[in-house]
Design a protein around this motif. Structure first.
Motif, PDB file in Angstrom:
ATOM      1  N   THR A 142       0.841  -1.201   0.000  1.00 49.36           N
ATOM      2  CA  THR A 142       0.000   0.000   0.000  1.00 49.36           C
ATOM      3  C   THR A 142       0.875   1.249   0.000  1.00 49.36           C
ATOM      4  O   THR A 142       2.012   1.235   0.469  1.00 49.36           O
ATOM      5  N   LEU A 143       0.309   2.323  -0.541  1.00 46.66           N
ATOM      6  CA  LEU A 143       0.934   3.638  -0.534  1.00 46.66           C
ATOM      7  C   LEU A 143      -0.040   4.620   0.120  1.00 46.66           C
ATOM      8  O   LEU A 143      -1.211   4.649  -0.233  1.00 46.66           O
ATOM      9  N   GLY A 144       0.476   5.429   1.046  1.00 43.32           N
ATOM     10  CA  GLY A 144      -0.334   6.460   1.661  1.00 43.32           C
ATOM     11  C   GLY A 144       0.410   7.778   1.655  1.00 43.32           C
ATOM     12  O   GLY A 144       1.460   7.905   2.310  1.00 43.32           O
ATOM     13  N   GLN A 145      -0.093   8.763   0.910  1.00 44.72           N
ATOM     14  CA  GLN A 145       0.617  10.031   0.771  1.00 44.72           C
ATOM     15  C   GLN A 145       0.160  11.040   1.812  1.00 44.72           C
ATOM     16  O   GLN A 145      -1.026  11.154   2.116  1.00 44.72           O
ATOM     17  N   THR A 146       1.130  11.768   2.327  1.00 39.36           N
ATOM     18  CA  THR A 146       0.857  12.862   3.247  1.00 39.36           C
ATOM     19  C   THR A 146       1.590  14.096   2.740  1.00 39.36           C
ATOM     20  O   THR A 146       2.286  14.054   1.729  1.00 39.36           O
ATOM     21  N   ALA A 147       1.442  15.199   3.461  1.00 41.68           N
ATOM     22  CA  ALA A 147       2.144  16.425   3.083  1.00 41.68           C
ATOM     23  C   ALA A 147       3.647  16.290   3.247  1.00 41.68           C
ATOM     24  O   ALA A 147       4.417  17.080   2.687  1.00 41.68           O
ATOM     25  N   HIS A 148       4.094  15.284   3.998  1.00 37.42           N
ATOM     26  CA  HIS A 148       5.515  15.169   4.329  1.00 37.42           C
ATOM     27  C   HIS A 148       6.201  13.961   3.702  1.00 37.42           C
ATOM     28  O   HIS A 148       7.417  13.822   3.824  1.00 37.42           O
ATOM     29  N   ASP A 151       3.915   7.005   2.949  1.00 37.51           N
ATOM     30  CA  ASP A 151       3.961   5.882   3.870  1.00 37.51           C
ATOM     31  C   ASP A 151       3.737   4.600   3.071  1.00 37.51           C
ATOM     32  O   ASP A 151       2.711   4.439   2.403  1.00 37.51           O
ATOM     33  N   VAL A 152       4.703   3.689   3.149  1.00 35.99           N
ATOM     34  CA  VAL A 152       4.679   2.469   2.347  1.00 35.99           C
ATOM     35  C   VAL A 152       4.620   1.257   3.262  1.00 35.99           C
ATOM     36  O   VAL A 152       5.397   1.150   4.214  1.00 35.99           O
ATOM     37  N   GLY A 157       5.445  -7.324   5.258  1.00 40.02           N
ATOM     38  CA  GLY A 157       4.983  -6.893   6.574  1.00 40.02           C
ATOM     39  C   GLY A 157       5.616  -5.619   7.105  1.00 40.02           C
ATOM     40  O   GLY A 157       5.105  -5.036   8.058  1.00 40.02           O
ATOM     41  N   GLY A 158       6.718  -5.171   6.524  1.00 45.13           N
ATOM     42  CA  GLY A 158       7.367  -3.965   7.014  1.00 45.13           C
ATOM     43  C   GLY A 158       6.674  -2.705   6.524  1.00 45.13           C
ATOM     44  O   GLY A 158       5.808  -2.733   5.649  1.00 45.13           O
ATOM     45  N   SER A 159       7.047  -1.581   7.127  1.00 50.24           N
ATOM     46  CA  SER A 159       6.527  -0.286   6.684  1.00 50.24           C
ATOM     47  C   SER A 159       7.611   0.764   6.854  1.00 50.24           C
ATOM     48  O   SER A 159       8.396   0.716   7.804  1.00 50.24           O
ATOM     49  N   ARG A 160       7.652   1.730   5.911  1.00 48.07           N
ATOM     50  CA  ARG A 160       8.641   2.801   5.947  1.00 48.07           C
ATOM     51  C   ARG A 160       8.045   4.042   5.298  1.00 48.07           C
ATOM     52  O   ARG A 160       7.041   3.958   4.571  1.00 48.07           O
ATOM     53  N   THR A 161       8.673   5.175   5.524  1.00 51.55           N
ATOM     54  CA  THR A 161       8.233   6.426   4.921  1.00 51.55           C
ATOM     55  C   THR A 161       9.349   6.983   4.043  1.00 51.55           C
ATOM     56  O   THR A 161      10.519   6.994   4.447  1.00 51.55           O
ATOM     57  N   PHE A 162       8.979   7.434   2.845  1.00 53.12           N
ATOM     58  CA  PHE A 162       9.928   7.973   1.879  1.00 53.12           C
ATOM     59  C   PHE A 162       9.468   9.354   1.437  1.00 53.12           C
ATOM     60  O   PHE A 162       8.277   9.679   1.479  1.00 53.12           O
ATOM     61  N   ASP A 163      10.424  10.139   0.956  1.00 55.29           N
ATOM     62  CA  ASP A 163      10.076  11.441   0.406  1.00 55.29           C
ATOM     63  C   ASP A 163       9.362  11.313  -0.933  1.00 55.29           C
ATOM     64  O   ASP A 163       8.471  12.110  -1.253  1.00 55.29           O
TER      65      ASP A 163
END
Length: 406
Positions: A142-148, A151-152, A157-163
């Motif tokens: 899944t991909l979840g976009q925020t202003a910053h 979120d992947v 099972g892992g999750s991380r945040t990228f620019d």
């Protein structure tokens, strides 16, 4: 630039973290150039290793300059297949014409490269593997976009945040579907299907290709000179993509066998080889055409954004050039302005190369008896015509200079 497109100096800010989905030609090339521009790069690949072998692919025109700047051109020249002849046969196997390949493909003799797909991906991987993070046997769930950031979550099972996140995951891109919707919205079916596979070279061929064809059907045998392998390609007219077989290998084999039933020359041996092949690749011949290649902090490249189809011979070259142009556009810009520059500077080149072939008019695969006769006449004339002198469409883009972060 900042996220709203305002200029800033990224050399004095923390390294931007980016994720590339797909370790194919586009993904590996993008990883190299983003790393050169100072990004912290992670590549996720659903396979447990790089894909090896594969049907030969072309590197032409502007793409040659990309691989030269990457430092892998000498290695690719060593892997160059150097196909010597393409011989065209009619329905009973009689020769129509035998020509140097560049005369048929519109390439430039002595400059263009043809290499096995696996040789190209391994050369690109070698150029970047020590500088970026690779995660194999996993993919974006899944991909979840925020202003910053983005979120992947990963299938593992892992999750991380990228620019930023980049979809380099091919014609049937999961990234594209999650952002823009079903593939059918962007797929332009060109009126054919194909089945490609490897078989033993029991035909005595070396560095040459044979193409048999009747109206709406063609069979190509391609010998690269590596060991006793030959590559087979069966192409046939199919007005609508056969969605019911695209995920069913047995149904694919049955459809091809039915389509080529009664064919002459060596086609029965090729169909038998198809049934035994463990590397069958079957698909509809299509292009991906999109009005935009990005959404928020996520962008697409290569076949995921603008697959041209194998009929153009430009899939690998567009992937290489697109990766370079995308990384260059982001070097001193935020994602909003960078993605806009990428599309503005690259789209015309993409469109020109996609427009080489349109629905149902692939010049080497005519679907009617009249079209076949016209193609055969064209082939007979090709060997006697001088070069046109026109600049090929795969060379019309001049790359901006690379100014890597130091």
């Amino acid at each position: 630039m900042t996220s709203d497109g305002l200029m800033t100096d990224f050399r004095t800010t923390p390294r931007r973290k980016v994720l590339i989905s797909g370790a194919g030609i586009a993904g590996l090339a993008l990883a190299y150039w983003l790393n050169r521009h100072g990004f912290e790069v992670t590549v996720v690949e659903k396979g447990d290793t790089l894909r090896g072998g594969g049907y030969p692919v072309d590197v032409r025109g502007t793409a040659l300059e990309v691989v030269r700047r990457m430092g892998v051109l000498p290695r690719l020249r060593d892997a160059h297949i150097d196909l010597r002849r393409m011989t065209f046969l009619d329905g009973d196997g009689s020769e129509i014409a035998s020509l140097p390949p560049h005369v048929v493909t519109g390439g430039v003799e002595g400059q263009d490269l043809e290499v096995r797909r696996g040789d190209l991906t391994h050369a690109l991987y070698s150029a970047v593997r020590d500088d970026v993070e690779f995660v194999f046997d996993d993919f974006v769930h899944t991909l979840g976009q925020t202003a910053h950031g983005v979120d992947v979550t990963f299938s593992g099972g892992g999750s991380r945040t990228f620019d930023m996140v980049f979809g380099a995951d091919g014609m049937h891109s999961r990234t594209r579907e999650s952002l823009f919707g079903p593939e059918e919205r962007f797929r332009r079916h060109l009126g054919y299907c194909f089945a490609g596979f490897t078989m033993r070279n029991t035909f005595g061929l070396s560095r040459e290709a044979l193409m048999w064809s009747t109206a709406g059907r063609a069979a190509t045998l391609y010998a690269t000179g590596y060991g006793d392998e030959a590559h087979a390609l069966l192409v046939f007219a199919q007005p609508e993509p056969p969605s019911h077989v695209l995920r069913n290998p047995k149904a694919q084999r049955d459809l091809v066998a039915e389509t080529f039933a009664g064919a002459g020359w060596e086609v029965p041996r090729l169909v038998a080889g198809l049934h035994d092949a463990d590397d069958l690749f079957f698909d509809a011949v299509s292009q991906i055409r999109m009005h935009r290649w990005s959404s928020g902090r996520v962008a697409l490249l290569g076949d995921a954004a603008y697959a041209p189809s194998f009929l153009t011979g430009q899939g690998s070259s567009l992937a290489l050039v697109g990766a370079y142009m995308l990384a260059d556009a982001l070097a001193d810009r935020g994602h909003t302005a960078g993605f806009a520059a990428y599309e503005h500077n690259t789209r015309e080149f993409v469109t020109l190369n996609q427009d080489v072939v349109r629905e149902g008019d692939a010049r080497l695969f005519p679907t009617t008896a009249r079209g076949l006769a016209e193609r055969d006449d064209m082939l007979r004339r090709l060997g006697t015509q001088p070069a046109s002198g026109e600049r090929p469409v795969h060379s019309v883009l001049t790359l901006p200079e690379c100014l890597p972060v130091t």
